[in-house]
Design an enzyme around this catalytic site. Structure first.
Site, mmCIF file in Angstrom:
data_model
loop_
_atom_site.group_PDB
_atom_site.id
_atom_site.type_symbol
_atom_site.label_atom_id
_atom_site.label_comp_id
_atom_site.label_asym_id
_atom_site.label_seq_id
_atom_site.Cartn_x
_atom_site.Cartn_y
_atom_site.Cartn_z
ATOM 1 N N LEU A 14 0.888 -1.195 0.029
ATOM 2 C CA LEU A 14 -0.146 -0.049 0.211
ATOM 3 C C LEU A 14 0.931 0.969 -0.099
ATOM 4 C CD1 LEU A 14 -2.955 0.945 -0.087
ATOM 5 C CD2 LEU A 14 -2.952 0.734 2.247
ATOM 6 N N HIS A 15 1.584 1.560 -1.215
ATOM 7 C CA HIS A 15 2.364 2.645 -1.182
ATOM 8 C C HIS A 15 1.766 3.896 -1.589
ATOM 9 C CE1 HIS A 15 2.112 2.610 -5.770
ATOM 10 N NE2 HIS A 15 1.992 1.242 -5.518
ATOM 11 N N ALA A 16 2.217 5.000 -1.861
ATOM 12 C CA ALA A 16 1.816 6.309 -1.907
ATOM 13 C C ALA A 16 0.476 6.470 -3.038
ATOM 14 C CB ALA A 16 2.680 7.478 -2.223
ATOM 15 N N ALA A 19 -2.475 4.529 -1.650
ATOM 16 C CA ALA A 19 -2.954 5.226 -0.455
ATOM 17 C C ALA A 19 -3.585 6.585 -0.706
ATOM 18 C CB ALA A 19 -1.716 5.317 0.450
#
Length: 89
Positions: A14-16, A19
């Site tokens: 769940l990276h930038a 997210a």
């Protein structure tokens, strides 16, 4: 309160980008929307809170909503999680 569990599907977790998509979806609702990973629970309307969890691919998270439009919030977030390939039930 309504909640759903997901297994994070993205290779990078769940990276930038995913997210920020989730935060955008949650922010349009009045209800309190939370993301829980292991023992930590953060406001899903906060990108910094979500990023602070460091969620990796294959890990399980619980998204919950509590308030006047909780079911609509969970339904919309569920749609985003699946359509964006962020996670699976």
């Amino acid at each position: 309160m309504v909640e759903k569990q997901y297994k994070i599907a993205g290779e990078e977790g769940l990276h930038a980008r995913p997210a920020s998509v989730l935060v955008g979806a949650a922010s349009s609702f009045q209800s309190d929307v939370s993301l829980q990973h292991k023992e930590k629970k953060v406001n899903l309307k906060s990108i910094l809170g979500v990023m602070s969890l460091g969620i990796k691919s294959g890990e399980t998270v619980t998204i919950s909503a509590d308030g006047a439009d909780e079911q609509e919030a969970i339904d919309r977030i569920d749609e985003v999680v699946k359509s964006e390939g962020i996670g699976t039930e």
